[in-house]
Scaffold this active site. Structure first.
Site, mmCIF file in Angstrom:
data_model
loop_
_atom_site.group_PDB
_atom_site.id
_atom_site.type_symbol
_atom_site.label_atom_id
_atom_site.label_comp_id
_atom_site.label_asym_id
_atom_site.label_seq_id
_atom_site.Cartn_x
_atom_site.Cartn_y
_atom_site.Cartn_z
ATOM 1 N N THR A 82 3.378 -5.210 3.949
ATOM 2 C CA THR A 82 4.207 -4.866 4.830
ATOM 3 C C THR A 82 5.402 -4.643 4.868
ATOM 4 O OG1 THR A 82 2.869 -6.130 6.422
ATOM 5 C CG2 THR A 82 4.395 -5.284 7.781
ATOM 6 N N THR B 102 5.752 -10.831 6.818
ATOM 7 C CA THR B 102 5.181 -10.057 5.920
ATOM 8 C C THR B 102 4.364 -11.550 5.329
ATOM 9 O OG1 THR B 102 4.420 -9.467 3.857
ATOM 10 C CG2 THR B 102 6.465 -11.103 3.649
HETATM 11 N N1 GLY Z 1 1.097 -8.346 7.856
HETATM 12 C C1 GLY Z 1 -0.078 -7.416 8.158
HETATM 13 C C2 GLY Z 1 -1.013 -7.449 8.563
HETATM 14 O O1 GLY Z 1 -1.216 -8.859 8.157
HETATM 15 O O2 GLY Z 1 -1.426 -6.203 9.189
#
Ligand code: GLY
Length: 351
Positions: free
Chosen positions: A210, A261
């Site tokens: 992310t 993230t």
């Molecule tokens: N952090 C991104 C997801 O788990 O979708």
């Protein structure tokens, strides 16, 4: 500055304002990390400051910083910054170039929040280049915070966002097909999480996740954004932390901002970014607030291994910090005096 003196200092800020602290911290006090170990304490810097997750954050920060320099708002900066990452179709974890879900479909999640807590979000959308801009439009043009799936797509088209068809790249198709052979019936979210972790550890192009961005302009206004294609090979319909205000992102202009993230399920279950901001509200320093959130995830998931989580935090006085579970989390920092990739402090080393 020690934890307790930092805490006292921040509490004092409520009484005397931020100017004294900011004036008392020159840019050469900002700790620079090295490749050997986790960073020590990161001392406060001055706005404008932009923080974003992973190495793709460097290009995103450059754009966001340019927006601020050109007189754009901090909300414009965090939107346009992460749009750079969304438009990079060689990126396998953000935007339409992302790895697909179990059914071979790329689905996107994004959210945005301003200094005053206004927020917009989209989840489980397909075929739009800039989910972050749709999230901003949801915030600015509807009475709602979050739109999802087919309804979000229809609303986006009605509001001037064009669909875009990006064919799956050959390497992404190969990864998906290899994964399908190995995982005919995946049982747990950890199946896809492990794929992302393996990708990161391979040191290849996929060693990121992310993009979350949190920023402060020269006037102390905060904003944040977060956008992702989510876990690779997730169950169709799965939504992660990135579009959830309080999980992947949280901004409270009175206190600070945080973004996350890593494996979204772990973030959602502790309202991760909100937790970090609330810890800062209690006077805990940014890096320590991130560490407490990571430790809470560890406490709630005893025995869990192999899943990365990381947080960035930016306090309203310009102090910032980062902390991750494993040692490979990097973040991009752009201020008036710094523009570099930093190593986050961390709890464990990959074995
Ligand atoms: N952090 C991104 C997801 O788990 O979708």
């Amino acid at each position: 500055m020690t934890n307790s003196s930092d805490r006292r200092q921040f509490i004092k800020l409520g009484l005397v304002g931020t100017a004294a602290l900011v004036a008392g911290c020159s840019s050469d006090q900002v700790h620079k990390t090295d490749e050997v170990g986790p960073p020590k304490r990161i001392l406060p810097g001055k706005g404008p400051i932009i923080l974003s997750t992973w190495d793709h954050g460097m290009a995103a920060n450059a754009k966001a910083f340019g927006v601020l320099q050109a007189g754009g708002s901090v909300l414009d900066a965090v939107e346009q910054g992460v749009m750079v990452t969304e438009s990079d179709f060689s990126n396998r974890s953000v935007g339409l170039g992302g790895l697909p879900d179990r059914d071979g479909i790329v689905t996107l999640d994004a959210c945005i929040q301003d200094h005053n807590g206004k927020a917009g979000s989209v989840a489980f959308v397909q075929q739009f280049e800039h989910p972050i801009s749709i999230a901003r439009a949801v915030m600015e043009r509807t009475p709602h915070v979050m739109l999802a799936g087919a309804g979000a797509e229809r609303w986006a088209e009605e509001n001037g966002f064009a669909r875009k068809d990006v064919p799956m790249a050959e390497d992404a198709r190969r990864s998906w097909e290899e994964w399908r052979v190995k995982n005919p019936q995946p049982q747990a979210a950890g199946d896809s999480a492990r794929v992302n972790v393996e990708n990161r550890r391979s040191g290849g192009k996929d060693n990121h996740d992310t993009i979350g961005m949190i920023a402060m302009d020269a006037n102390g206004q905060l904003a944040g954004s977060c956008t992702t294609s989510g876990l690779a090979f997730k169950i169709h319909g799965r939504v992660g932390d990135s579009p959830i205000i309080g999980a992947g992102l949280f901004v409270d202009g009175d206190v600070g901002a945080a973004c996350a993230t890593g494996t979204g399920e772990l973030m959602i279950k502790i309202a991760g970014s909100h937790t970090v901001v609330e810890l800062m509200r209690q006077g805990i320093a940014p890096e320590d607030a991130c560490r407490e959130a990571v430790e809470r995830i560890l406490r709630k998931n005893p025995g869990m291994t192999g899943q990365q989580v990381g947080f960035l935090a930016l306090r309203a006085d310009g102090a910032y910090g980062a902390y991750s579970l494993y040692n490979d989390f990097k973040y991009a920092l752009h201020s008036a005096t710094e523009n570099q990739l930093m190593n986050s402090a961390f709890a464990k080393k990959w074995e």
